[in-house]
Design a protein around this motif. Sequence first.
Motif, PDB file in Angstrom:
ATOM      1  N   ASP A 122       4.526   5.357   7.586  1.00  0.00           N
ATOM      2  CA  ASP A 122       4.017   6.283   6.571  1.00  0.00           C
ATOM      3  C   ASP A 122       4.612   5.943   5.201  1.00  0.00           C
ATOM      4  N   ASP A 126       0.841  -1.196   0.000  1.00  0.00           N
ATOM      5  CA  ASP A 126       0.000   0.000   0.000  1.00  0.00           C
ATOM      6  C   ASP A 126       0.878   1.248   0.000  1.00  0.00           C
ATOM      7  N   ALA A 145      -1.405   3.346   4.522  1.00  0.00           N
ATOM      8  CA  ALA A 145      -2.617   3.280   5.363  1.00  0.00           C
ATOM      9  C   ALA A 145      -2.845   1.906   5.992  1.00  0.00           C
ATOM     10  N   ARG A 146      -2.146   0.862   5.521  1.00  0.00           N
ATOM     11  CA  ARG A 146      -2.397  -0.501   6.011  1.00  0.00           C
ATOM     12  C   ARG A 146      -1.656  -0.848   7.285  1.00  0.00           C
ATOM     13  N   THR A 175       0.169   4.240   0.165  1.00  0.00           N
ATOM     14  CA  THR A 175      -0.272   5.349   1.027  1.00  0.00           C
ATOM     15  C   THR A 175       0.176   5.145   2.465  1.00  0.00           C
TER      16      THR A 175
END
Length: 315
Positions: free
Chosen positions: A234, A225, A229-230, A227
């Motif tokens: 960061d 991921d 987000a997982r 982003t």
Amino acid sequence: MSTCGVAEGRSAVGRPADVLVEYAHAAAEHGRAAAATGEVSAQIPELSRVDPDRFGLAVALLDGTEIQVGDAARPFSLQSVTKLFALCALLRDEPTAWEHVGWDSSGAGYGSVSELETHAGRPRNPFVNAGALVVTDRLLHHTGDAAGAVTDLLRDLGGEHVQRDRQVALSEAAHDHRNRAIAHVLAEHGRLLHGVDTVLAQYFEQCSITASALAVARAALLLADRTGARGPLDAGVVRRVNAVLLTAGMYGAAGDIAYRVGLPAKSGIGGGVVAVLPGVGSICVWSPRLDRTGNSTGAVAAIEEFARLAGWSVF
Ligand code: GLN
């Protein structure tokens, strides 16, 4: 016998999931055939009790698709695959930890003492044992239980059936002169916060974590991921972990794997290899027979074939 389970959806490279299922089965056949040439690790006596013909392959995509072939749901000894998740746990707690563990490639084997000596006791990267011991030591400092922190991270990301195998940890502790030598060189150069015995005990516990290929593939989505987000890292940290995985995750074979497969990947002497395609997903294969570099012959061949068929490459 093969089994597969597929969720709805298309992969991010636009291939319907049923095509990927075909590729996964073809890759598993390819991997099973290649596995005939390797040898099960003799480094940890308890590990040599594994059935050498086990073979599991799991693919997890960011869109929720999961594919399982063979023993994909059967737990195996993660060994150095845990180094990846230990690094992620440490970077969560200490984003500047790179300066202690390094990020260069290594031309030597994962257990090299001479390479550590050549560089004034500074590990080359977090995936050779010297760097992994420093990661475990620092994670112990931040959490009070490094092996527990790695187990928890894998459970959070990968789901159920993440355990530790006490017999494997004890077996490694009883036979590991090399990691003890590495730890003493690190200590001599002032690179450990805790005593050698404490760090080694935590490290062996960490290496003894067991999980299925499916759980590892799911957990590795934190690196797929872009982003961030997982998982707890960061996006910029995720990029760096993937870069170092590509150049160092497969030890002396990292260049060969980058050439043949083209994906960041991490191996362990339990026979597991996990590889990541940023923006798309991850694949984990377990096949216990290893080549001379300590990488699973069957897992590398299966991942190479899957990547070729599915067009998975970072390049
Ligand atoms: N526990 C093993 C060791 O430290 C792990 C090695 C590996 O999986 N490459 O030597």
